[in-house]
Design a protein around this motif. Sequence first.
Motif, PDB file in Angstrom:
ATOM      1  N   GLY A 116       0.795  -1.217   0.000  1.00 37.39           N
ATOM      2  CA  GLY A 116       0.000   0.000   0.000  1.00 37.39           C
ATOM      3  C   GLY A 116       0.824   1.262   0.000  1.00 37.39           C
ATOM      4  N   ALA A 117       2.155   1.132   0.091  1.00 41.23           N
ATOM      5  CA  ALA A 117       3.040   2.294   0.068  1.00 41.23           C
ATOM      6  C   ALA A 117       4.450   1.803  -0.235  1.00 41.23           C
ATOM      7  CB  ALA A 117       3.007   3.031   1.407  1.00 41.23           C
ATOM      8  N   ALA A 118       5.327   2.755  -0.520  1.00 43.68           N
ATOM      9  CA  ALA A 118       6.738   2.442  -0.751  1.00 43.68           C
ATOM     10  C   ALA A 118       7.505   2.790   0.507  1.00 43.68           C
ATOM     11  CB  ALA A 118       7.263   3.223  -1.952  1.00 43.68           C
ATOM     12  N   ALA A 119       7.855   1.776   1.299  1.00 46.79           N
ATOM     13  CA  ALA A 119       8.535   2.021   2.573  1.00 46.79           C
ATOM     14  C   ALA A 119       9.124   0.719   3.091  1.00 46.79           C
ATOM     15  CB  ALA A 119       7.559   2.600   3.600  1.00 46.79           C
ATOM     16  N   ARG A 120      10.094   0.840   3.991  1.00 46.07           N
ATOM     17  CA  ARG A 120      10.659  -0.323   4.662  1.00 46.07           C
ATOM     18  C   ARG A 120       9.835  -0.640   5.904  1.00 46.07           C
ATOM     19  NH1 ARG A 120      16.843   0.702   5.778  1.00 46.07           N
ATOM     20  NH2 ARG A 120      16.047   2.809   6.148  1.00 46.07           N
ATOM     21  N   PRO A 121       9.531  -1.917   6.146  1.00 51.78           N
ATOM     22  CA  PRO A 121       8.670  -2.278   7.276  1.00 51.78           C
ATOM     23  C   PRO A 121       9.461  -2.662   8.524  1.00 51.78           C
ATOM     24  CG  PRO A 121       9.001  -4.193   5.911  1.00 51.78           C
ATOM     25  CD  PRO A 121       9.808  -3.068   5.272  1.00 51.78           C
ATOM     26  N   PHE A 122       8.748  -2.694   9.644  1.00 51.03           N
ATOM     27  CA  PHE A 122       9.231  -3.379  10.839  1.00 51.03           C
ATOM     28  C   PHE A 122       8.779  -4.826  10.745  1.00 51.03           C
ATOM     29  CE2 PHE A 122       9.098   1.017  12.273  1.00 51.03           C
ATOM     30  CZ  PHE A 122      10.267   1.127  13.023  1.00 51.03           C
ATOM     31  N   LYS A 123       9.605  -5.742  11.200  1.00 50.22           N
ATOM     32  CA  LYS A 123       9.324  -7.170  11.045  1.00 50.22           C
ATOM     33  C   LYS A 123       9.297  -7.845  12.406  1.00 50.22           C
ATOM     34  CE  LYS A 123      12.580  -9.670   9.129  1.00 50.22           C
ATOM     35  NZ  LYS A 123      13.468 -10.271   8.088  1.00 50.22           N
ATOM     36  N   THR A 124       8.392  -8.834  12.572  1.00 45.99           N
ATOM     37  CA  THR A 124       8.330  -9.605  13.805  1.00 45.99           C
ATOM     38  C   THR A 124       8.017 -11.056  13.464  1.00 45.99           C
ATOM     39  OG1 THR A 124       7.366  -9.665  16.030  1.00 45.99           O
ATOM     40  CG2 THR A 124       5.873  -9.176  14.218  1.00 45.99           C
ATOM     41  N   HIS A 125       7.938 -11.905  14.490  1.00 45.02           N
ATOM     42  CA  HIS A 125       7.664 -13.328  14.268  1.00 45.02           C
ATOM     43  C   HIS A 125       6.506 -13.766  15.151  1.00 45.02           C
ATOM     44  CE1 HIS A 125       8.653 -17.409  12.959  1.00 45.02           C
ATOM     45  NE2 HIS A 125       8.362 -17.795  14.203  1.00 45.02           N
ATOM     46  N   HIS A 126       5.547 -14.467  14.552  1.00 46.34           N
ATOM     47  CA  HIS A 126       4.410 -15.003  15.291  1.00 46.34           C
ATOM     48  C   HIS A 126       4.747 -16.434  15.686  1.00 46.34           C
ATOM     49  CE1 HIS A 126       0.407 -16.329  16.356  1.00 46.34           C
ATOM     50  NE2 HIS A 126      -0.081 -15.119  16.141  1.00 46.34           N
ATOM     51  N   ASN A 127       4.879 -16.676  16.984  1.00 44.85           N
ATOM     52  CA  ASN A 127       5.352 -17.982  17.440  1.00 44.85           C
ATOM     53  C   ASN A 127       4.359 -19.105  17.154  1.00 44.85           C
ATOM     54  OD1 ASN A 127       7.752 -16.901  18.424  1.00 44.85           O
ATOM     55  ND2 ASN A 127       6.890 -16.497  20.447  1.00 44.85           N
ATOM     56  N   THR A 128       3.075 -18.878  17.434  1.00 45.42           N
ATOM     57  CA  THR A 128       2.086 -19.944  17.251  1.00 45.42           C
ATOM     58  C   THR A 128       1.945 -20.335  15.783  1.00 45.42           C
ATOM     59  OG1 THR A 128       0.872 -19.207  19.203  1.00 45.42           O
ATOM     60  CG2 THR A 128      -0.315 -20.601  17.650  1.00 45.42           C
ATOM     61  N   LEU A 129       1.878 -19.340  14.907  1.00 43.16           N
ATOM     62  CA  LEU A 129       1.754 -19.618  13.472  1.00 43.16           C
ATOM     63  C   LEU A 129       3.102 -19.910  12.824  1.00 43.16           C
ATOM     64  CD1 LEU A 129      -0.828 -16.847  12.477  1.00 43.16           C
ATOM     65  CD2 LEU A 129      -1.274 -19.267  12.923  1.00 43.16           C
ATOM     66  N   ASP A 130       4.194 -19.655  13.552  1.00 48.20           N
ATOM     67  CA  ASP A 130       5.553 -19.838  13.041  1.00 48.20           C
ATOM     68  C   ASP A 130       5.714 -19.157  11.685  1.00 48.20           C
ATOM     69  OD1 ASP A 130       8.180 -20.625  12.966  1.00 48.20           O
ATOM     70  OD2 ASP A 130       7.744 -22.580  12.056  1.00 48.20           O
ATOM     71  N   MET A 131       5.429 -17.859  11.681  1.00 54.24           N
ATOM     72  CA  MET A 131       5.530 -17.115  10.424  1.00 54.24           C
ATOM     73  C   MET A 131       5.992 -15.689  10.691  1.00 54.24           C
ATOM     74  SD  MET A 131       1.461 -16.483   9.591  1.00 54.24           S
ATOM     75  CE  MET A 131       1.755 -15.467   8.146  1.00 54.24           C
ATOM     76  N   THR A 132       6.620 -15.128   9.686  1.00 56.17           N
ATOM     77  CA  THR A 132       7.033 -13.725   9.756  1.00 56.17           C
ATOM     78  C   THR A 132       5.823 -12.831   9.501  1.00 56.17           C
ATOM     79  OG1 THR A 132       9.277 -14.224   9.027  1.00 56.17           O
ATOM     80  CG2 THR A 132       8.503 -11.964   8.710  1.00 56.17           C
ATOM     81  N   LEU A 133       5.689 -11.790  10.313  1.00 55.70           N
ATOM     82  CA  LEU A 133       4.657 -10.780  10.100  1.00 55.70           C
ATOM     83  C   LEU A 133       5.318  -9.412  10.052  1.00 55.70           C
ATOM     84  CD1 LEU A 133       1.838 -11.981  12.540  1.00 55.70           C
ATOM     85  CD2 LEU A 133       1.834 -12.137  10.047  1.00 55.70           C
ATOM     86  N   TYR A 134       4.636  -8.488   9.386  1.00 54.19           N
ATOM     87  CA  TYR A 134       5.137  -7.124   9.243  1.00 54.19           C
ATOM     88  C   TYR A 134       4.130  -6.164   9.855  1.00 54.19           C
ATOM     89  CZ  TYR A 134       8.026  -9.437   5.746  1.00 54.19           C
ATOM     90  OH  TYR A 134       8.886 -10.293   5.117  1.00 54.19           O
ATOM     91  N   MET A 135       4.625  -5.140  10.531  1.00 46.53           N
ATOM     92  CA  MET A 135       3.733  -4.075  10.975  1.00 46.53           C
ATOM     93  C   MET A 135       3.382  -3.232   9.760  1.00 46.53           C
ATOM     94  SD  MET A 135       5.424  -3.022  14.623  1.00 46.53           S
ATOM     95  CE  MET A 135       3.931  -2.231  15.217  1.00 46.53           C
ATOM     96  N   ARG A 136       2.112  -2.895   9.651  1.00 45.59           N
ATOM     97  CA  ARG A 136       1.644  -2.299   8.402  1.00 45.59           C
ATOM     98  C   ARG A 136       2.335  -0.975   8.103  1.00 45.59           C
ATOM     99  NH1 ARG A 136      -4.457  -0.984  10.347  1.00 45.59           N
ATOM    100  NH2 ARG A 136      -3.954   0.659  11.845  1.00 45.59           N
ATOM    101  N   ILE A 137       2.637  -0.775   6.836  1.00 46.44           N
ATOM    102  CA  ILE A 137       3.126   0.513   6.372  1.00 46.44           C
ATOM    103  C   ILE A 137       1.974   1.339   5.817  1.00 46.44           C
ATOM    104  CG2 ILE A 137       5.455  -0.340   5.937  1.00 46.44           C
ATOM    105  CD1 ILE A 137       4.744  -0.458   2.951  1.00 46.44           C
ATOM    106  N   ALA A 138       0.852   0.663   5.509  1.00 49.80           N
ATOM    107  CA  ALA A 138      -0.368   1.334   5.037  1.00 49.80           C
ATOM    108  C   ALA A 138      -1.498   0.318   5.127  1.00 49.80           C
ATOM    109  CB  ALA A 138      -0.211   1.836   3.609  1.00 49.80           C
ATOM    110  N   ASN A 139      -2.726   0.809   5.172  1.00 52.92           N
ATOM    111  CA  ASN A 139      -3.887  -0.085   5.232  1.00 52.92           C
ATOM    112  C   ASN A 139      -4.653  -0.145   3.925  1.00 52.92           C
ATOM    113  OD1 ASN A 139      -4.691   2.560   5.511  1.00 52.92           O
ATOM    114  ND2 ASN A 139      -6.193   2.178   7.096  1.00 52.92           N
TER     115      ASN A 139
END
Length: 506
Positions: free
Chosen positions: A218-241
């Motif tokens: 939704g935008a051109a930007a670098r994200p913050f990244k985290t890890h969801h332990n239960t789903l064992d997957m990388t998630l990103y904090m939104r840069i846009a909705n």
Amino acid sequence: MTEAHTYSEQEIIRRQKLHQLEEMGINPYPAETWPITHTAQGILDNYKQGDTGYEEVSIAGRMMGQRIMGKASFAVLMDSTGRIQLYFNRDEVCPGEDKSLYNDLFKKLLDLGDIIGIKGYVFITQTGETSIHVKEFKLLSKALKPLPTVKEKDGVVYDAFSDPEARYRQRYVDLIVNHEVKDVFIKRTRLINSIRGFLSGLGYLEVETPILQPLYGGAAARPFKTHHNTLDMTLYMRIANELYLKRLIVGGFDGVFEFAKDFRNEGMDRFHNPEFTMMELYVAYKDYYWMMDTVEEMVERIAMDLHGTTEITYNEHTVNFARPWKRYTMFEAIQHFTGVNIEGMDEASIAAEARRLGVHVDATMGYSKLVDEIFGMHCEPKLIQPTFITDYPVEMSPLAKNHRNHPGLVERFEAICIGKEICNAFSELNDPIDQRKRFQDQLELGKRGDEEAMMLDEDFLRALEYGMPPTSGVGIGIDRLTMIMTGAKSIQEVIFFPQMRQEVEQ
């Protein structure tokens, strides 16, 4: 073993007073409700000599001044609305022979910054100051740290709590001693309420979308990244909705908007904070021309709601939000401010022109980035009055619809004021085949080293394949708009708790 905290001399004295209070049987942090019948500013604004309705007032707040004069004393109480003078008479506060409450508590054990409740009646002193004659008072919270106090000598103010880093890091102190700071945040809330009322009045639905996303977009930007332990997957904090709101348009809503916290892992300066607030709006069966008219009307109303006029002052500039606003295409703006017409040039020619104009050029920069850098250096800072910049090159806008009349351009605008973008809007791209190609072009830019290039979102493409009606969308930066509407010089001044470097213990 942790190091013992060291206290200043004043902090030690206050802790000694705390123990004395407890020894007297006085709870310095009582658990009870104190009745509030009036406010400081309400009394100052409305009381006239002899008015009834002020014979019994109950008020609470922080003690910000104290003058002890034998058995009579004055103090200043500050509540959330303002400051008012208090008058204490020992014989009335402590009827009878035992004067310990006044002598020991008020004169010796109360400090500036303590929170007290008082009951009494309103009167006007011989010097004409509206005050409260105290009949009863109670300590509600003992302050263990002294407030910074402003001193003045020979007309020079010093020791004020004015250091920006200290103010932003200890916003709670800033709000106490720099009372005008509250006005900025009150206006921010009124600004948000003005937008909410305007859009709700048009029948659009306020919604919420995910902050943690499996793909950022939704935008051109670098994200913050985290890890969801239960789903064992990388998630990103939104840069846009944006992509989620457009999914809702696909789902059948005609108009949706959201006040969204967005997060971009980028630089910080007086116009950028890594956590910021956007309002995004998407409306079906509309285009960017309609959205320009709507943004003009909405921001004009915000100015009227906050200031009662469309004109505001920012630094040395008088800015007028009255409609209509000036409009340039991007190429018209570049030609107007540089004298160079880059429309129709290829990437190599634009790179050469950019170098001639003093713009830094490197191998990661494609056609769109070059155009954007020229505009950002030579045009944007000169746009003081609210101005729409329209019709961007397609490479700059992977989510915008191709221009209906000009091949190679898209139907996009940005509103710029005081040299900074305050909103970005499109006729939204709803062709899933074209959208896939645009995403693929972004992937190629990413391979060239562009860290802000978008990812390919298969689920969003699947949503478009179900059909999205013609739609216009806009994102408005709430922090930037608040800066302009309040005259703030830094984005940190309009965010209660901006991000700061880790505090180093002294």
